[in-house]
Design an enzyme around this catalytic site. Structure first.
Site, PDB file in Angstrom:
ATOM      1  N   HIS A 147      -2.100   5.925  -7.690  1.00 28.06           N
ATOM      2  CA  HIS A 147      -2.969   7.063  -7.977  1.00 28.06           C
ATOM      3  C   HIS A 147      -3.304   7.096  -9.471  1.00 28.06           C
ATOM      4  O   HIS A 147      -2.429   6.855 -10.302  1.00 28.06           O
ATOM      5  CB  HIS A 147      -2.265   8.370  -7.609  1.00 28.06           C
ATOM      6  CG  HIS A 147      -2.210   8.654  -6.146  1.00 28.06           C
ATOM      7  ND1 HIS A 147      -3.297   9.130  -5.454  1.00 28.06           N
ATOM      8  CD2 HIS A 147      -1.198   8.539  -5.245  1.00 28.06           C
ATOM      9  CE1 HIS A 147      -2.947   9.300  -4.181  1.00 28.06           C
ATOM     10  NE2 HIS A 147      -1.696   8.939  -4.032  1.00 28.06           N
ATOM     11  N   ASP A 157       0.853  -1.179   0.000  1.00 29.39           N
ATOM     12  CA  ASP A 157       0.000   0.000   0.000  1.00 29.39           C
ATOM     13  C   ASP A 157       0.894   1.235   0.000  1.00 29.39           C
ATOM     14  O   ASP A 157       1.185   1.830   1.029  1.00 29.39           O
ATOM     15  CB  ASP A 157      -0.919  -0.007   1.217  1.00 29.39           C
ATOM     16  CG  ASP A 157      -2.016   1.046   1.127  1.00 29.39           C
ATOM     17  OD1 ASP A 157      -2.069   1.764   0.109  1.00 29.39           O
ATOM     18  OD2 ASP A 157      -2.804   1.152   2.084  1.00 29.39           O
ATOM     19  N   ALA A 158       1.357   1.591  -1.195  1.00 31.41           N
ATOM     20  CA  ALA A 158       2.318   2.681  -1.360  1.00 31.41           C
ATOM     21  C   ALA A 158       1.721   3.893  -2.055  1.00 31.41           C
ATOM     22  O   ALA A 158       2.304   4.971  -2.022  1.00 31.41           O
ATOM     23  CB  ALA A 158       3.527   2.189  -2.144  1.00 31.41           C
ATOM     24  N   LYS A 159       0.565   3.707  -2.698  1.00 28.77           N
ATOM     25  CA  LYS A 159      -0.148   4.797  -3.386  1.00 28.77           C
ATOM     26  C   LYS A 159       0.789   5.588  -4.295  1.00 28.77           C
ATOM     27  O   LYS A 159       0.842   6.808  -4.250  1.00 28.77           O
ATOM     28  CB  LYS A 159      -0.843   5.699  -2.372  1.00 28.77           C
ATOM     29  CG  LYS A 159      -1.876   4.951  -1.514  1.00 28.77           C
ATOM     30  CD  LYS A 159      -2.543   5.860  -0.504  1.00 28.77           C
ATOM     31  CE  LYS A 159      -3.574   5.093   0.309  1.00 28.77           C
ATOM     32  NZ  LYS A 159      -2.960   4.149   1.263  1.00 28.77           N
ATOM     33  N   ARG A 160       1.502   4.878  -5.146  1.00 28.76           N
ATOM     34  CA  ARG A 160       2.454   5.514  -6.056  1.00 28.76           C
ATOM     35  C   ARG A 160       1.738   6.135  -7.258  1.00 28.76           C
ATOM     36  O   ARG A 160       0.594   5.794  -7.558  1.00 28.76           O
ATOM     37  CB  ARG A 160       3.485   4.493  -6.544  1.00 28.76           C
ATOM     38  CG  ARG A 160       4.338   3.860  -5.457  1.00 28.76           C
ATOM     39  CD  ARG A 160       5.127   4.885  -4.692  1.00 28.76           C
ATOM     40  NE  ARG A 160       6.107   4.251  -3.817  1.00 28.76           N
ATOM     41  CZ  ARG A 160       6.565   4.779  -2.693  1.00 28.76           C
ATOM     42  NH1 ARG A 160       6.137   5.966  -2.305  1.00 28.76           N
ATOM     43  NH2 ARG A 160       7.467   4.139  -1.960  1.00 28.76           N
TER      44      ARG A 160
END
Length: 282
Positions: free
Chosen positions: A134, A105-108
């Site tokens: 994203h 869960d890094a939301k890159r």
């Protein structure tokens, strides 16, 4: 060659009626004292403590879950030792629960050549099976992720935080932006069949709308537990045509269910309880 395929692994877990995703958001300050490897809180001991805590949780829950989700913030906060703890934890999950996928869960999300580096970090160095991203920069920028056919690319759609609607509910040609994102991912980005979406359990009406748009595409659903999402509403809105397709995440409500020596047993109990509730409604 990578012999792990995120979507295939998810299908295997769903066939076992496993829909719970345990979030290993292992905030060092909340880890029970009994899990600490040393009273000396230097960086090395912080890393060892986090790894040992995660290992105990995984051992206690490995037969009950569909995935583990690791939010990178809780590891990156400790610098290089935290990144080491992240890598070691993923290695432990592969060893202890080899058929359970790992979601980073890094939301890159950045321009394309930067995303090449992010993809290598997530999939080649850390060996995660999926990553959250994203959508804001578009498919062109995300191509280094989307091209990884064996890995899951989980796109933020309608998130669980209270302020999510500031942009996600804005109307685009008469419909909310999150619906535009869901349709674009399902119809145009998912050429390798490796896409999924993030929709929070705190917005069941929106979850139902998104499910109607994307069909049987997997949906990662955070917000159960500490954030207050309702299990029955979530499952009713989030299940696909087969009664599957859900990755229902709980983090704090499971891993910090007890702050005593029985923390692993308490995590197992809470996971079993959530699993039972989900299957009751699915």
């Amino acid at each position: 060659m990578n012999d792990r395929n995120f979507m295939q692994m998810m299908e295997t877990q769903w066939s076992r009626d496993n829909f719970v995703c345990v979030g290993l958001d292992s905030d060092f300050d909340k880890i029970p004292e009994s899990a600490h490897r040393s009273g000396n809180e230097c960086a090395l001991d912080v890393a060892n403590t986090i790894v040992a805590f995660n290992r105990a949780i995984v051992k206690a829950t490995k037969d009950l879950v569909c995935a583990y989700k690791l939010n990178t913030a809780f590891y990156e906060a400790h610098g290089v030792k935290g990144v080491s703890a992240l890598q070691r934890t993923i290695h432990d999950i592969h060893a202890i629960a080899p058929d359970v996928p790992v979601i980073l869960d890094a939301k890159r999300g950045d321009i394309g050549n930067t995303n090449v580096g992010y993809a290598k970090m997530a999939f080649d160095f850390l060996r995660a099976d999926a990553i959250t991203v994203h959508p804001y920069l578009g498919a062109e920028a995300l191509e280094p992720f989307l091209a990884r056919a064996e890995n899951g690319i989980i796109v933020l759609c309608r998130t669980s935080n209270p302020g999510a609607g500031e942009f996600q509910d804005l109307l685009v040609n008469g419909e909310p932006l999150y619906r535009v994102v869901a349709r674009r991912v399902a119809n145009e980005w998912n050429k390798n069949g490796n896409c999924a979406l993030v929709v929070g359990a705190t917005c069941p009406d929106e979850l139902r709308e998104v499910r109607g748009i994307v069909g049987d595409m997997p949906i990662l659903i955070p917000g159960i537990g500490a954030q207050g999402g309702d299990v029955e509403k979530t499952v009713t809105a989030g299940k696909d045509s087969r009664g599957k397709g859900m990755i229902i995440n709980s983090s704090r409500g499971i891993i910090f269910a007890s702050l005593d020596e029985d923390f692993a047993e308490a995590a197992s109990y809470e996971t079993k309880k959530l699993r039972y509730l989900i299957n009751q409604y699915s």
